[in-house]
Write an enzyme that holds these catalytic residues in place. Structure first.
Site, short mmCIF file in Angstrom:
data_model
loop_
_atom_site.label_atom_id
_atom_site.label_comp_id
_atom_site.label_asym_id
_atom_site.label_seq_id
_atom_site.Cartn_x
_atom_site.Cartn_y
_atom_site.Cartn_z
N HIS A 62 0.81 -1.22 0.00
CA HIS A 62 0.00 0.00 0.00
C HIS A 62 0.84 1.27 0.00
O HIS A 62 0.49 2.26 -0.63
CB HIS A 62 -1.01 -0.03 1.16
N GLU A 106 -14.72 0.52 -6.79
CA GLU A 106 -14.58 -0.91 -6.49
C GLU A 106 -15.84 -1.62 -6.99
O GLU A 106 -16.95 -1.19 -6.72
CB GLU A 106 -14.40 -1.09 -4.97
N GLY A 138 -14.77 -0.43 -12.74
CA GLY A 138 -13.78 0.60 -13.04
C GLY A 138 -13.61 0.86 -14.53
O GLY A 138 -13.27 1.98 -14.95
N ASP A 155 -5.44 -0.68 -8.43
CA ASP A 155 -5.09 -1.62 -7.36
C ASP A 155 -6.01 -2.83 -7.49
O ASP A 155 -6.96 -2.99 -6.74
CB ASP A 155 -5.29 -0.91 -6.01
N SER A 156 -5.73 -3.64 -8.51
CA SER A 156 -6.71 -4.67 -8.85
C SER A 156 -6.21 -6.07 -8.57
O SER A 156 -5.03 -6.29 -8.29
CB SER A 156 -7.09 -4.55 -10.32
N ASP A 158 -5.55 -10.06 -9.94
CA ASP A 158 -4.86 -10.55 -11.13
C ASP A 158 -5.80 -10.51 -12.34
O ASP A 158 -7.02 -10.45 -12.16
CB ASP A 158 -4.39 -12.00 -10.90
N1 SAM Z 1 -3.22 -5.91 -4.71
C1 SAM Z 1 -4.17 -6.83 -4.36
C2 SAM Z 1 -3.81 -8.18 -4.93
O1 SAM Z 1 -3.96 -8.42 -6.13
O2 SAM Z 1 -3.36 -9.01 -4.20
C3 SAM Z 1 -5.48 -6.36 -4.83
C4 SAM Z 1 -6.27 -5.81 -3.71
S1 SAM Z 1 -7.89 -5.28 -3.99
C5 SAM Z 1 -8.71 -6.35 -2.86
C6 SAM Z 1 -8.40 -5.77 -5.60
C7 SAM Z 1 -9.84 -5.39 -5.89
O3 SAM Z 1 -10.03 -5.16 -7.29
C8 SAM Z 1 -10.87 -6.44 -5.50
O4 SAM Z 1 -11.58 -6.00 -4.38
C9 SAM Z 1 -11.76 -6.58 -6.75
O5 SAM Z 1 -13.13 -6.69 -6.43
C10 SAM Z 1 -11.43 -5.30 -7.49
N2 SAM Z 1 -11.76 -5.33 -8.93
C11 SAM Z 1 -11.55 -6.35 -9.80
N3 SAM Z 1 -12.02 -6.01 -11.02
C12 SAM Z 1 -12.53 -4.75 -10.92
C13 SAM Z 1 -13.15 -3.85 -11.85
N4 SAM Z 1 -13.37 -4.19 -13.11
N5 SAM Z 1 -13.55 -2.63 -11.38
C14 SAM Z 1 -13.35 -2.27 -10.10
N6 SAM Z 1 -12.76 -3.08 -9.17
C15 SAM Z 1 -12.36 -4.31 -9.58
#
Ligand code: SAM
Length: 276
Positions: A62, A106, A138, A155-156, A158
């Site tokens: 972070h 999110e 997003g 911050d997504s 994989d």
């Molecule tokens: N860095 C962390 C990891 O990969 O280990 C990621 C942390 S964070 C929890 C990742 C977030 O991205 C998840 O809560 C997921 O729901 C969100 N996410 C995935 N696809 C997304 C999208 N299209 N739009 C917005 N958020 C998304």
């Protein structure tokens, strides 16, 4: 009886962590989440079998995903985060006095709710008056946004499921359009080590390069991510090759500092080869 959680990094290797107890196990429309309490890493959020963050080492990821772009910008006021529903990156962005607004997009409210319940020290920024939450995709948000931002942070998870489009060229083009002329983008960048993450690392850096005039991955050591060697991809709209901080840090951090910022942009030989 001993309980162990295992995340596989490849068919033949992974990480295994002894579990005290499972605190929650829920499914949303998008993913399956487990919150486990462990002896070594404290509480861990797991999505679809992958560790998102742990109490013990979340500060590294972070701090590095936020302070590198924010200290590379003259005056970051408006920051947009895509993903990152746990709030860890929000907490760090809010440490910068120049920041006037932080918007988080999110897709899955389940992640936000779980972070508030089990990780109050991570989600602490959600109550700040500069913070605004959007529960939506997003990809759609950046396509339709009429606002401009100084820093955008992706911050997504994989590149699987709802996150696939967060690693594609069209998405980066839309972010380019909503950045101010001196705007900076940072994307969760995968690891150059194991086969699957390596493929994602190479692809996303290629896609970013096709859109931004200056891009470069930087690295942080994150014990609970595959191989520990984790990358973040940095892109500047103004094309300036700035790889160090341009402002002084005036708050406490546990990993990030000026030397780390500069050093994180150094690439081992095998990474240079991958990026050719
Ligand atoms: N860095 C962390 C990891 O990969 O280990 C990621 C942390 S964070 C929890 C990742 C977030 O991205 C998840 O809560 C997921 O729901 C969100 N996410 C995935 N696809 C997304 C999208 N299209 N739009 C917005 N958020 C998304």
């Amino acid at each position: 009886m001993e309980l162990w959680f295992t995340e596989k990094y490849s068919p033949n290797s992974g990480i295994t962590i002894k579990v005290k107890q499972e605190l929650a196990h829920v499914k949303s429309k998008y993913q399956e989440m487990s919150v486990i309490d462990t002896y070594e890493f404290g509480k861990i959020m797991v999505l679809d079998g992958f560790i998102m963050f742990t109490d013990k080492d979340e500060f590294i990821y972070h701090e590095m995903i936020t302070h590198v772009p924010l200290f590379s910008h003259e005056n970051p006021e408006n920051v947009l985060l895509i993903g990152g529903g746990d709030g860890g990156a929000v907490r760090e962005v809010l440490k910068h006095n120049s920041v006037r607004s932080v918007e988080l997009v999110e897709i899955d409210k389940m992640v936000v709710d779980a972070s508030k319940e089990f990780f109050p020290q991570v989600s602490v920024g959600f109550s700040d008056k500069r913070f605004k939450l959007h529960i939506e995709d997003g990809i759609k948000f950046v396509k339709e946004s009429k606002d401009k931002y100084d820093v955008v942070i992706v911050d997504s998870t994989d590149p699987i499921g709802p996150a696939v489009g967060l690693y594609q060229r069209d998405f980066y083009k839309n972010i380019y359009d909503i950045l101010n002329d001196d705007g900076i983008l940072v994307v969760q960048g995968e690891s150059p080590y194991y086969t699957d993450t390596k493929k994602a690392f190479v692809n996303l850096n290629r896609e970013l390069k096709a859109v931004f005039p200056f891009t470069r991955p930087y690295f942080a050591f994150i014990p609970t991510y595959p191989s520990g060697m984790w990358s973040l991809a940095y892109a500047r709209k103004d094309g300036k090759e700035i790889k160090g901080p341009i402002r002084k840090k005036d708050f406490d951090t546990k990993y990030y500092n000026e030397e780390i910022h500069k050093a994180s942009f150094a690439h081992p030989e095998f990474v240079k080869e991958l990026l050719k």
